[in-house]
Design a protein around this motif. Structure first.
Motif, PDB file in Angstrom:
ATOM      1  N   PHE A  28       0.832  -1.196  -0.122  1.00 18.59           N
ATOM      2  CA  PHE A  28      -0.132   0.092   0.103  1.00 18.59           C
ATOM      3  C   PHE A  28       0.862   1.418  -0.168  1.00 18.59           C
ATOM      4  O   PHE A  28       1.823   1.344   0.489  1.00 18.59           O
ATOM      5  CB  PHE A  28      -0.791  -0.044   1.067  1.00 18.59           C
ATOM      6  N   ASP A  29       0.569   2.272  -0.731  1.00 16.34           N
ATOM      7  CA  ASP A  29       1.328   3.628  -0.973  1.00 16.34           C
ATOM      8  C   ASP A  29       0.296   4.608  -0.640  1.00 16.34           C
ATOM      9  O   ASP A  29      -0.738   5.027  -1.245  1.00 16.34           O
ATOM     10  CB  ASP A  29       1.705   3.760  -2.374  1.00 16.34           C
ATOM     11  N   PRO A  30       0.555   5.376   0.591  1.00 13.15           N
ATOM     12  CA  PRO A  30      -0.770   6.450   1.087  1.00 13.15           C
ATOM     13  C   PRO A  30      -0.715   7.454  -0.026  1.00 13.15           C
ATOM     14  O   PRO A  30      -1.609   7.996   0.033  1.00 13.15           O
ATOM     15  CB  PRO A  30      -0.105   6.501   2.315  1.00 13.15           C
ATOM     16  N   ASP A  31       0.202   7.525  -0.653  1.00 15.23           N
ATOM     17  CA  ASP A  31       0.294   8.694  -1.910  1.00 15.23           C
ATOM     18  C   ASP A  31      -0.421   8.428  -3.058  1.00 15.23           C
ATOM     19  O   ASP A  31      -0.706   9.272  -3.964  1.00 15.23           O
ATOM     20  CB  ASP A  31       1.764   9.262  -2.069  1.00 15.23           C
ATOM     21  N   ARG A  32      -0.823   7.261  -3.286  1.00 19.47           N
ATOM     22  CA  ARG A  32      -1.707   6.884  -4.373  1.00 19.47           C
ATOM     23  C   ARG A  32      -3.197   7.069  -4.331  1.00 19.47           C
ATOM     24  O   ARG A  32      -3.697   6.992  -3.209  1.00 19.47           O
ATOM     25  CB  ARG A  32      -1.361   5.254  -4.760  1.00 19.47           C
ATOM     26  N   LYS A  33      -3.967   6.919  -5.202  1.00 18.70           N
ATOM     27  CA  LYS A  33      -5.437   6.976  -5.055  1.00 18.70           C
ATOM     28  C   LYS A  33      -5.903   5.454  -5.646  1.00 18.70           C
ATOM     29  O   LYS A  33      -5.501   4.948  -6.467  1.00 18.70           O
ATOM     30  CB  LYS A  33      -6.132   7.987  -6.004  1.00 18.70           C
TER      31      LYS A  33
ATOM     32  N   ALA B 201      -6.070  -7.380  -3.125  1.00 18.06           N
ATOM     33  CA  ALA B 201      -4.791  -7.693  -3.877  1.00 18.06           C
ATOM     34  C   ALA B 201      -5.125  -7.320  -5.252  1.00 18.06           C
ATOM     35  O   ALA B 201      -3.954  -7.216  -5.988  1.00 18.06           O
ATOM     36  CB  ALA B 201      -4.695  -9.254  -3.787  1.00 18.06           C
ATOM     37  N   LEU B 202      -6.322  -7.042  -5.463  1.00 21.13           N
ATOM     38  CA  LEU B 202      -6.464  -6.567  -6.902  1.00 21.13           C
ATOM     39  C   LEU B 202      -6.285  -5.033  -7.318  1.00 21.13           C
ATOM     40  O   LEU B 202      -6.705  -4.555  -8.213  1.00 21.13           O
ATOM     41  CB  LEU B 202      -7.929  -7.103  -7.346  1.00 21.13           C
ATOM     42  N   GLY B 203      -5.955  -4.371  -5.760  1.00 22.75           N
ATOM     43  CA  GLY B 203      -5.677  -3.091  -5.908  1.00 22.75           C
ATOM     44  C   GLY B 203      -6.711  -1.901  -5.439  1.00 22.75           C
ATOM     45  O   GLY B 203      -6.982  -0.896  -5.641  1.00 22.75           O
ATOM     46  N   TYR B 204      -7.769  -2.791  -4.473  1.00 22.52           N
ATOM     47  CA  TYR B 204      -8.934  -1.991  -4.080  1.00 22.52           C
ATOM     48  C   TYR B 204      -8.461  -1.953  -2.724  1.00 22.52           C
ATOM     49  O   TYR B 204      -7.909  -2.772  -1.845  1.00 22.52           O
ATOM     50  CB  TYR B 204     -10.195  -2.764  -4.036  1.00 22.52           C
ATOM     51  N   VAL B 205      -9.056  -0.668  -1.861  1.00 26.36           N
ATOM     52  CA  VAL B 205      -9.282  -0.716  -0.574  1.00 26.36           C
ATOM     53  C   VAL B 205     -10.669  -1.331  -0.301  1.00 26.36           C
ATOM     54  O   VAL B 205     -11.863  -1.145  -1.081  1.00 26.36           O
ATOM     55  CB  VAL B 205      -9.259   0.786  -0.212  1.00 26.36           C
ATOM     56  N   VAL B 206     -10.874  -1.932   0.598  1.00 24.93           N
ATOM     57  CA  VAL B 206     -12.322  -2.876   1.018  1.00 24.93           C
ATOM     58  C   VAL B 206     -12.772  -2.258   2.227  1.00 24.93           C
ATOM     59  O   VAL B 206     -12.010  -2.736   3.216  1.00 24.93           O
ATOM     60  CB  VAL B 206     -11.998  -4.387   0.645  1.00 24.93           C
ATOM     61  N   TYR B 207     -14.041  -1.940   2.380  1.00 28.18           N
ATOM     62  CA  TYR B 207     -14.418  -1.439   3.564  1.00 28.18           C
ATOM     63  C   TYR B 207     -15.611  -2.399   3.892  1.00 28.18           C
ATOM     64  O   TYR B 207     -16.524  -2.539   2.987  1.00 28.18           O
ATOM     65  CB  TYR B 207     -15.073  -0.044   3.624  1.00 28.18           C
ATOM     66  N   VAL B 208     -15.673  -2.937   5.173  1.00 29.43           N
ATOM     67  CA  VAL B 208     -16.937  -3.869   5.525  1.00 29.43           C
ATOM     68  C   VAL B 208     -17.503  -3.129   6.707  1.00 29.43           C
ATOM     69  O   VAL B 208     -16.712  -2.832   7.583  1.00 29.43           O
ATOM     70  CB  VAL B 208     -16.323  -5.405   5.966  1.00 29.43           C
ATOM     71  N   LEU B 209     -18.704  -3.080   6.935  1.00 29.15           N
ATOM     72  CA  LEU B 209     -19.396  -2.493   8.021  1.00 29.15           C
ATOM     73  C   LEU B 209     -20.778  -3.332   8.474  1.00 29.15           C
ATOM     74  O   LEU B 209     -21.117  -4.260   7.539  1.00 29.15           O
ATOM     75  CB  LEU B 209     -19.896  -0.971   7.773  1.00 29.15           C
ATOM     76  N   GLN B 210     -21.147  -3.298   9.634  1.00 33.81           N
ATOM     77  CA  GLN B 210     -22.069  -4.054  10.189  1.00 33.81           C
ATOM     78  C   GLN B 210     -23.221  -2.912  10.397  1.00 33.81           C
ATOM     79  O   GLN B 210     -23.370  -2.261  11.533  1.00 33.81           O
ATOM     80  CB  GLN B 210     -21.687  -4.746  11.651  1.00 33.81           C
ATOM     81  N   PRO B 211     -24.171  -2.834   9.439  1.00 36.53           N
ATOM     82  CA  PRO B 211     -25.136  -2.053   9.572  1.00 36.53           C
ATOM     83  C   PRO B 211     -26.246  -2.315  10.880  1.00 36.53           C
ATOM     84  O   PRO B 211     -26.240  -3.551  11.165  1.00 36.53           O
ATOM     85  CB  PRO B 211     -26.065  -1.892   8.443  1.00 36.53           C
TER      86      PRO B 211
ATOM     87  N   ALA C 257     -13.946  10.468   3.682  1.00 35.88           N
ATOM     88  CA  ALA C 257     -13.551  11.664   4.466  1.00 35.88           C
ATOM     89  C   ALA C 257     -12.303  11.249   5.242  1.00 35.88           C
ATOM     90  O   ALA C 257     -11.438  12.416   5.266  1.00 35.88           O
ATOM     91  CB  ALA C 257     -14.423  12.300   5.308  1.00 35.88           C
ATOM     92  N   GLY C 258     -12.287  10.264   5.953  1.00 37.95           N
ATOM     93  CA  GLY C 258     -10.983   9.926   6.822  1.00 37.95           C
ATOM     94  C   GLY C 258      -9.985   9.240   5.852  1.00 37.95           C
ATOM     95  O   GLY C 258      -8.845   8.942   6.767  1.00 37.95           O
ATOM     96  N   HIS C 259     -10.098   8.760   4.761  1.00 37.34           N
ATOM     97  CA  HIS C 259      -9.078   8.234   4.096  1.00 37.34           C
ATOM     98  C   HIS C 259      -8.681   8.845   2.733  1.00 37.34           C
ATOM     99  O   HIS C 259      -9.347   8.540   1.584  1.00 37.34           O
ATOM    100  CB  HIS C 259      -9.398   6.689   3.915  1.00 37.34           C
ATOM    101  N   PRO C 260      -7.808   9.757   2.696  1.00 38.75           N
ATOM    102  CA  PRO C 260      -7.576  10.525   1.574  1.00 38.75           C
ATOM    103  C   PRO C 260      -7.184   9.920   0.387  1.00 38.75           C
ATOM    104  O   PRO C 260      -7.202  10.258  -0.881  1.00 38.75           O
ATOM    105  CB  PRO C 260      -6.696  11.828   1.943  1.00 38.75           C
ATOM    106  N   TYR C 261      -6.782   8.585   0.507  1.00 38.37           N
ATOM    107  CA  TYR C 261      -6.006   7.773  -0.634  1.00 38.37           C
ATOM    108  C   TYR C 261      -7.260   7.237  -1.502  1.00 38.37           C
ATOM    109  O   TYR C 261      -7.025   6.311  -2.410  1.00 38.37           O
ATOM    110  CB  TYR C 261      -5.297   6.949  -0.049  1.00 38.37           C
TER     111      TYR C 261
END
Length: 840
Positions: free
Chosen positions: A596-601, A630-640, A675-679
């Motif tokens: 992961f590179d925090p300077d990338r989008k 691994a395919l280059g996505y950030v993945v967010y999981v939440l419990q509604p 909003a909390g993760h600028p990458y």
């Protein structure tokens, strides 16, 4: 030879310059030490085909490619891109070179090796490229090339080079995308660790269960072994004192292999001709002996004293095989009356069978008292005019007298029961509304979520019932009441699965300090303070442990996926929680891509279920989150809001809302996350859910244009058609739509159904469905597809022939996953190549 090599370099340099933007030349390469080779003694100058022995024959000799750690000699390319090799004396030598190539997207690519020497190219241990000695083709004499996997995965490239005596060894290695339009980045590595792929979720050996012998000296460990299209099982005997593990069964040939009570012997059903025998195994010697002959061919439960066993057998009923048949009940979808299961007891001393129950009602065995004198069983009646549409009755059968005590009658929400060690009490699991609602802990105006399972304890002398988990937030899955009086619960604990102990004396719950996030199976030794359990976490596969109840320490006894896991390069997983607009904390976690590179989008994928259960932190899943990362996505999981495991008030939000609050949670959570993760690239957000989560996907798209791509597998588009047509639609709706029906709550059944707001959907939507889905009928996706096509909206429907609610057949599961990957790559990475390769 040197002059010829220089000529080849000059001829190829111009060609490389023409494609500089598409080619990548390696400047560092690792090799094994050169190995001198000798030609065989020629008994004859030619073989029977009148051919001489050549260097090509040397190249075709068997090759075993070593691990990457054997490639220790490092070479640097010269200014022209060639690696010049050190000669191994005056004799011919063979040398191997190895590296890994990983693409960050789909696309055809190739590796080209330029050399004056003989060259073979192996891709993932397969010989795919060869440069021989024929001079009739200038191209063949100059280079060898091989195609890399088009999938975004790591490929190992091994080059075999044969240098003749007196020649100069040299090679140049280039990589290039075949398509000039491809934006795929090819990354070269010299380490064996790679990014995770879908086969890492499916293929391999994994532990599935562990049971401990009565005296705690041995454990029986079960494994699943998946080899893609084929799969099998195996069972190992583990000796606690020595740590020795011996395989004693494969493919369940030893049917019903289990521990005998009190003794340290194993028992299984062995087929002999047309009959089955009960055979025991001495774990110390593995000697087998027949304990009983001609036993029933049914799953058995041993009495605690080991002198008898109990089993259930179906009474003969007339099933319909007609092409035209009458539906008899709402739970009947195939014609004919439901089968009647009756209870029997087999005495191992006399060989006699006793029938314990008789009648038109099925009877289910719950438990046997420790002294073997009493048995708990239940019956059930379908009462379709009342929620929950089923009423059960529990009975205590005194085996010596055959007298029966009725412990409850026509209870709508209670499910399982078991004896206390002294058989003076029973423990019961059921919904919060069980026994007149004594276990309820909800707000005024709420209806309890009946999937939020509670535990109750009944005193058999007084009939008094104690709702012991009313103020305990986790939801109960299983229980075990030990002889020391301690009760152990397996529970949904927010987005984890844990084991808690409970003491009646002080009414205290204590979480066991187990090493995994998700405890899958657990069981106790009959006479020692040892528990066996299996579990996995968010970044490791299933493992098996022994846990000492006295010192509270775990011992790892099986980790079959350890070597596979060591090869994988996984990204970080971190928590992300937020407070929603209703003031409730919503839990979640997210995956970062490896390296992961925090300077990338990065594009973002949001995953959820939204139904009654949380999305647990398991490594393997039908929706492989580490693979998405691994395919280059950030993945967010939440419990509604509405999931079990967070307390009754939280889970009750699920009832009669069908996404009203939970969809807001997903939208709010996604906005707060980016909003909390600028990458995160805010214009490239995808969402995915299945079943109720597929419904959530469709509903989200009617409420927001936040997402750039969406996936719904087996989703519900119209609540009323799912309610009436799905095999379990009406029974699930007993919880999700308690006392609400299409005729008394049109707002719920129409306004919350995505189909009736299809015109509001603008996001590209992929609908997936198995054609044999009995849970959520395929028509749920078909009618949404029809609506969006008529509206001219971007939509695709992919059906998986012959699959039910879950896609399990190996090759179909692969393509189903690739379809999801390709859809997101098309819309979140602006590359439609993968999608077009699947669906031209």
């Amino acid at each position: 030879m040197v002059t010829k090599m220089k000529k080849i370099i000059l001829l190829l340099t111009f060609a490389c310059c023409l494609q500089t933007n598409a080619q990548q030349t390696l400047n560092e390469l690792y090799a094994t030490q050169p190995v001198t080779v000798v030609k065989p003694y020629e008994v004859d100058s030619v073989d029977r085909k009148n051919k001489k022995f050549t260097d090509d024959n040397l190249m075709r000799l068997l090759l075993t490619i070593p691990e990457q750690t054997a490639f220790t000699q490092m070479y640097q390319a010269d200014t022209s891109g060639f690696f010049l090799l050190s000669p191994a004396g005056d004799k011919p030598f063979v040398q191997l070179f190895s590296f890994y190539v990983e693409g960050d997207g789909f696309g055809e690519a190739e590796v080209t090796v330029t050399s004056p020497n003989l060259i073979d190219i192996y891709i993932d241990n397969n010989l795919l490229g060869t440069k021989g000695t024929k001079e009739d083709s200038l191209q063949a004499a100059r280079y060898a090339s091989a195609e890399l996997s088009p999938y975004p995965r790591s490929s190992r490239v091994v080059i075999k080079l044969l240098c003749d005596s007196g020649s100069v060894g040299a090679l140049k290695v280039t990589l290039q995308n075949v398509s000039k339009k491809s934006q795929r980045r090819l990354v070269v590595s010299h380490e064996a660790r790679r990014r995770m792929v879908i086969d890492d979720v499916i293929v391999g050996k994994r532990v599935t269960d562990i049971t401990v012998s009565p005296q705690g000296n041995y454990a029986l460990i079960q494994f699943s072994e998946n080899y893609g299209p084929t799969a099998t099982t195996s069972t190992a005997l583990y000796t606690v004192k020595t740590g020795r593990q011996v395989e004693i069964d494969r493919a369940r040939q030893k049917s019903q292999l289990q521990w005998m009570p009190k003794t340290e012997k194993l028992a299984y059903a062995q087929r002999e001709g047309r009959q089955y025998n009960l055979v025991t195994i001495d774990p110390a010697t593995l000697e087998e002996s027949v304990l009983a002959k001609n036993i029933p061919n049914e799953p058995v439960t041993f009495a605690p004293d080991g002198k008898s066993f109990f089993y259930t057998k179906k009474a003969e009923t007339a099933n319909s095989n007609d092409f035209i048949f009458r539906i008899q009940t709402l739970s009947d979808h195939t014609g004919g009356l439901p089968p009647v299961n009756l209870l029997f007891r087999y005495d191992l001393t006399t060989g006699l069978t006793s029938q314990l129950t008789f009648g038109s009602h099925s009877t289910s065995l719950h438990d046997i008292s420790r002294d073997g004198k009493m048995l708990l069983f239940s019956t059930a009646d379908e009462v379709i005019t009342e929620r929950s549409f089923l009423k059960s009755s529990l009975f205590c059968l005194h085996l010596e007298t055959m007298q029966v005590d009725t412990l409850w009658k026509d209870e709508k929400y209670a499910s399982r029961a078991g004896f206390s060690p002294d058989a003076t009490k029973i423990i019961i699991t059921g919904g919060p509304e069980s026994f007149g609602g004594i276990g309820l802990n909800i707000e005024e105006g709420q209806i309890a979520n009946s999937y939020d399972t509670q535990a109750f304890i009944m005193d058999l002398a007084t009939g008094k019932i104690d709702p012991v988990t009313r103020d305990f937030n986790p939801s109960i899955r299983r229980f075990d009441w030990l002889t020391d009086g301690s009760i152990y619960f397996q529970v949904e604990d927010e987005d984890r699965v844990a084991i808690y102990s409970y003491q009646l004396s002080n009414r205290k719950f204590t979480k066991l300090p187990l090493k995994e996030d998700v405890i899958m199976q657990f069981g106790f030794s009959q006479n020692t303070a040892v528990m066996g359990f299996t579990g996995m976490s968010v970044s490791n596969s299933a493992r098996a442990y022994l846990f000492n109840l006295k010192d509270q320490k775990s011992t790892l006894v099986a980790d079959p996926f350890r070597e596979n896991l060591a090869q994988l390069k996984l990204g970080e997983v971190n928590d992300f929680n937020f407070t929603n607009s209703a003031g409730t904390e919503i839990k979640g976690y997210y995956f970062l891509p490896p390296d992961f590179d925090p300077d990338r989008k990065y594009p973002l994928i949001v995953n959820y279920y939204g139904g009654t259960s949380p999305t647990s932190r398991g490594f393997e899943s039908r929706y492989p989150l580490h693979v998405y990362a691994a395919l280059g996505y950030v993945v967010y999981v939440l419990q509604p809001s509405g999931a079990t495991g967070f307390g009754q008030k939280f889970s009750a939000i699920h009832v009669n809302t069908w996404g009203i609050r939970s969809s807001d949670d997903i939208i709010e959570g996604t906005k707060k996350f980016i909003a909390g993760h600028p990458y995160v690239d805010t214009g490239k957000i995808g969402c995915i859910g299945a079943s109720y989560g597929g419904f959530m996907t469709m509903l989200l798209l009617t409420k927001s244009d936040l997402f750039a791509a969406a996936v719904s597998h087996a989703g519900i588009s119209s609540i009323s058609s799912y309610w009436g047509e799905g095999y379990w639609g009406y029974s699930y709706s007993a919880a999700a739509s308690a006392d609400s029906y299409p005729w008394n709550n049109r707002e719920l059944y129409v306004d919350q159904s995505p189909l009736f707001s299809a015109d509001k959907i603008n996001t590209p939507l992929l609908l997936l469905h198995g054609t044999s889905d009995t849970n959520v009928p395929p028509g749920e996706s078909m009618q949404m597809y029809t609506a969006l096509k008529i509206l001219g909206k971007p939509v695709e429907l992919v059906q998986v022939v012959g699959e039910d609610h879950h896609i399990l057949t190996y090759d179909r599961r692969l393509k189903w996953n690739e379809t999801i990957f390709a859809w997101f790559e098309k819309w979140l990475k602006d590359d439609s190549g993968w999608w077009e390769s699947l669906y031209k």
